[in-house]
Design an enzyme around this catalytic site. Structure first.
Site, PDB file in Angstrom:
ATOM      1  N   LYS A 281       1.023  -1.394  -0.092  1.00  0.00           N
ATOM      2  CA  LYS A 281       0.288  -0.141   0.086  1.00  0.00           C
ATOM      3  C   LYS A 281       1.038   1.863  -0.415  1.00  0.00           C
ATOM      4  CE  LYS A 281      -1.922   2.135   3.781  1.00  0.00           C
ATOM      5  NZ  LYS A 281      -2.368   2.790   3.681  1.00  0.00           N
TER       6      LYS A 281
ATOM      7  N   ASP B   4      -3.744   3.924  -1.850  1.00  0.00           N
ATOM      8  CA  ASP B   4      -4.673   4.706  -0.901  1.00  0.00           C
ATOM      9  C   ASP B   4      -4.664   6.363  -0.967  1.00  0.00           C
ATOM     10  OD1 ASP B   4      -5.623   5.575   1.351  1.00  0.00           O
ATOM     11  OD2 ASP B   4      -3.751   4.816   2.504  1.00  0.00           O
TER      12      ASP B   4
ATOM     13  N   LYS C 260      -7.379   8.065  -1.002  1.00  0.00           N
ATOM     14  CA  LYS C 260      -8.377   8.929  -0.952  1.00  0.00           C
ATOM     15  C   LYS C 260      -9.360  10.396  -1.456  1.00  0.00           C
ATOM     16  CE  LYS C 260      -7.833   7.297   3.418  1.00  0.00           C
ATOM     17  NZ  LYS C 260      -6.447   6.481   3.870  1.00  0.00           N
TER      18      LYS C 260
ATOM     19  N   ASP D  42     -13.433  14.753  -4.469  1.00  0.00           N
ATOM     20  CA  ASP D  42     -13.603  16.090  -5.379  1.00  0.00           C
ATOM     21  C   ASP D  42     -15.018  16.304  -5.771  1.00  0.00           C
ATOM     22  OD1 ASP D  42     -12.460  19.003  -6.487  1.00  0.00           O
ATOM     23  OD2 ASP D  42     -10.874  18.032  -5.873  1.00  0.00           O
TER      24      ASP D  42
ATOM     25  N   THR E  95     -11.254   5.835  11.046  1.00  0.00           N
ATOM     26  CA  THR E  95     -12.385   6.042  12.409  1.00  0.00           C
ATOM     27  C   THR E  95     -11.150   6.456  12.749  1.00  0.00           C
ATOM     28  OG1 THR E  95     -10.172   4.284  11.434  1.00  0.00           O
ATOM     29  CG2 THR E  95     -11.812   3.149  11.250  1.00  0.00           C
TER      30      THR E  95
ATOM     31  N   ARG F 110       3.449  -1.072  10.467  1.00  0.00           N
ATOM     32  CA  ARG F 110       3.968  -1.571  12.140  1.00  0.00           C
ATOM     33  C   ARG F 110       4.768  -2.487  12.110  1.00  0.00           C
ATOM     34  NH1 ARG F 110       2.208   3.871  14.342  1.00  0.00           N
ATOM     35  NH2 ARG F 110       0.321   2.730  13.987  1.00  0.00           N
TER      36      ARG F 110
HETATM   37  O1  C5P Z   1       0.903   0.869  10.577  1.00  0.00           O
HETATM   38  P1  C5P Z   1      -0.249  -0.030  10.906  1.00  0.00           P
HETATM   39  O2  C5P Z   1      -0.769  -1.430  10.692  1.00  0.00           O
HETATM   40  O3  C5P Z   1      -1.465   1.309  11.916  1.00  0.00           O
HETATM   41  O4  C5P Z   1      -0.526   1.350   9.727  1.00  0.00           O
HETATM   42  C1  C5P Z   1      -1.654   0.525   9.628  1.00  0.00           C
HETATM   43  C2  C5P Z   1      -2.067   2.141   8.060  1.00  0.00           C
HETATM   44  O5  C5P Z   1      -3.231   1.550   7.833  1.00  0.00           O
HETATM   45  C3  C5P Z   1      -1.383   3.088   8.164  1.00  0.00           C
HETATM   46  O6  C5P Z   1      -0.943   3.188   6.542  1.00  0.00           O
HETATM   47  C4  C5P Z   1      -3.048   3.679   8.441  1.00  0.00           C
HETATM   48  O7  C5P Z   1      -3.025   5.360   7.484  1.00  0.00           O
HETATM   49  C5  C5P Z   1      -3.732   3.350   7.266  1.00  0.00           C
HETATM   50  N1  C5P Z   1      -5.243   3.362   8.342  1.00  0.00           N
HETATM   51  C6  C5P Z   1      -5.593   3.353   9.292  1.00  0.00           C
HETATM   52  N2  C5P Z   1      -7.035   3.521   9.644  1.00  0.00           N
HETATM   53  C7  C5P Z   1      -7.655   4.094   8.650  1.00  0.00           C
HETATM   54  C8  C5P Z   1      -7.352   4.286   7.269  1.00  0.00           C
HETATM   55  C9  C5P Z   1      -6.516   3.505   7.055  1.00  0.00           C
HETATM   56  O8  C5P Z   1      -4.398   2.737  10.006  1.00  0.00           O
HETATM   57  N3  C5P Z   1      -8.879   3.792   8.917  1.00  0.00           N
END
Ligand code: C5P
Length: 249
Positions: free
Chosen positions: A41, A68, A70, A73, A130, A222
């Site tokens: 992603k 990603d 998003k 517009d 979220t 992560r």
């Molecule tokens: O490191 P981690 O597993 O928390 O990363 C989650 C990924 O999903 C990040 O790229 C974050 O921006 C994305 N994301 C999220 N919650 C959302 C939409 C996207 O954590 N509602």
């Protein structure tokens, strides 16, 4: 082909979030991962820093890409952005904000199909971020119920506009699967194994629980990107979800 048919043979359920500020970090991680086991992603930070050239490099390494960005517009502008994104190398999925409205959503689906036909990237809708709670929604004038009602309203709009799926919290997956049935793809971030730190994620779910709740694709950042051995971490995510996938077992 239905979601169940097209998705039942898809073994790559993990989408690794390349949350890096530069190309070097992202490519170093990808060079340690197997493109047969996951997708990648690319979000706003990395895309803004590196541009489309990065997608070529990721694609050359055989990874399929969830772009990603998003989009949100007016319909004409989103249509142009989706057409451009669909033409970039390796783009397998991209997303738009559901709150852009029906005309914008339909335009996104139409141009992606026109650009790539049956090979159109999957277009998924973001319902309610979220990071927003009921108070935040009231503050921006969306006081017509609660966050859950708003998620469901926008999810139904995405479905009727022809989108392939939704980005949602794993905590919403069971409700959305129950309400929408089996066809819509559900893509869920906020995934953690018991040994992972939640970091800034407030509501996390384990990989096995998320797929049992109806999620199709799990976005993991992560816990894989910062693991000492990212390939081994990916392997544990894959083995935890395998067997809990209704379509694969
Ligand atoms: O490191 P981690 O597993 O928390 O990363 C989650 C990924 O999903 C990040 O790229 C974050 O921006 C994305 N994301 C999220 N919650 C959302 C939409 C996207 O954590 N509602």
């Amino acid at each position: 082909m239905s979601r169940q048919d097209s998705n039942s043979r898809d073994e790559k359920r993990i989408i690794v979030a390349l949350d890096f500020a530069d190309e070097a970090g992202a490519l170093r991680l990808l060079d340690r991962l197997d493109p047969a086991k996951c997708r990648a992603k690319i979000g706003k930070e990395l895309f803004t820093a590196c541009g489309p050239g990065l997608l070529r490099q990721v694609h050359e390494r055989d990874f399929e890409i969830f772009l990603d960005l998003k989009f949100h517009d007016i319909p004409n502008t989103v249509a142009g952005a989706v057409a451009a994104a669909a033409g970039l190398p390796g783009v397998w999925m991209l997303n738009v904000h559901a709150s852009g409205g029906r005309a914008m959503l339909e335009a996104a689906v139409a141009v992606a199909k026109a650009a790539r036909g049956e090979k159109s990237p999957r277009i998924v809708g973001v319902t309610v971020l979220t990071s927003l709670n009921d108070g935040d929604l009231a503050q921006i004038g969306l006081a017509t119920g609660n966050a859950r009602d708003q998620v469901l309203r926008l999810a139904r709009l995405c479905e009727s506009a022809g989108l392939h799926g939704l980005v949602c919290s794993a905590a919403e997956a069971a409700m959305l699967r129950r309400e929408l049935g089996p066809e819509m793809l559900l893509v869920t971030p906020g995934i953690r194994r018991p040994e992972d730190s939640p970091e800034d994620q407030k509501r996390v779910m384990g990989p096995a629980e998320a797929v049992a709740a109806g999620a199709d694709y799990l976005v993991v950042g992560r816990p894989i990107a910062r693991a000492k051995d990212p390939a081994a971490a990916l392997e544990t995510f894959c083995s935890e979800i395998h067997g809990n996938l209704p379509n694969l077992s």
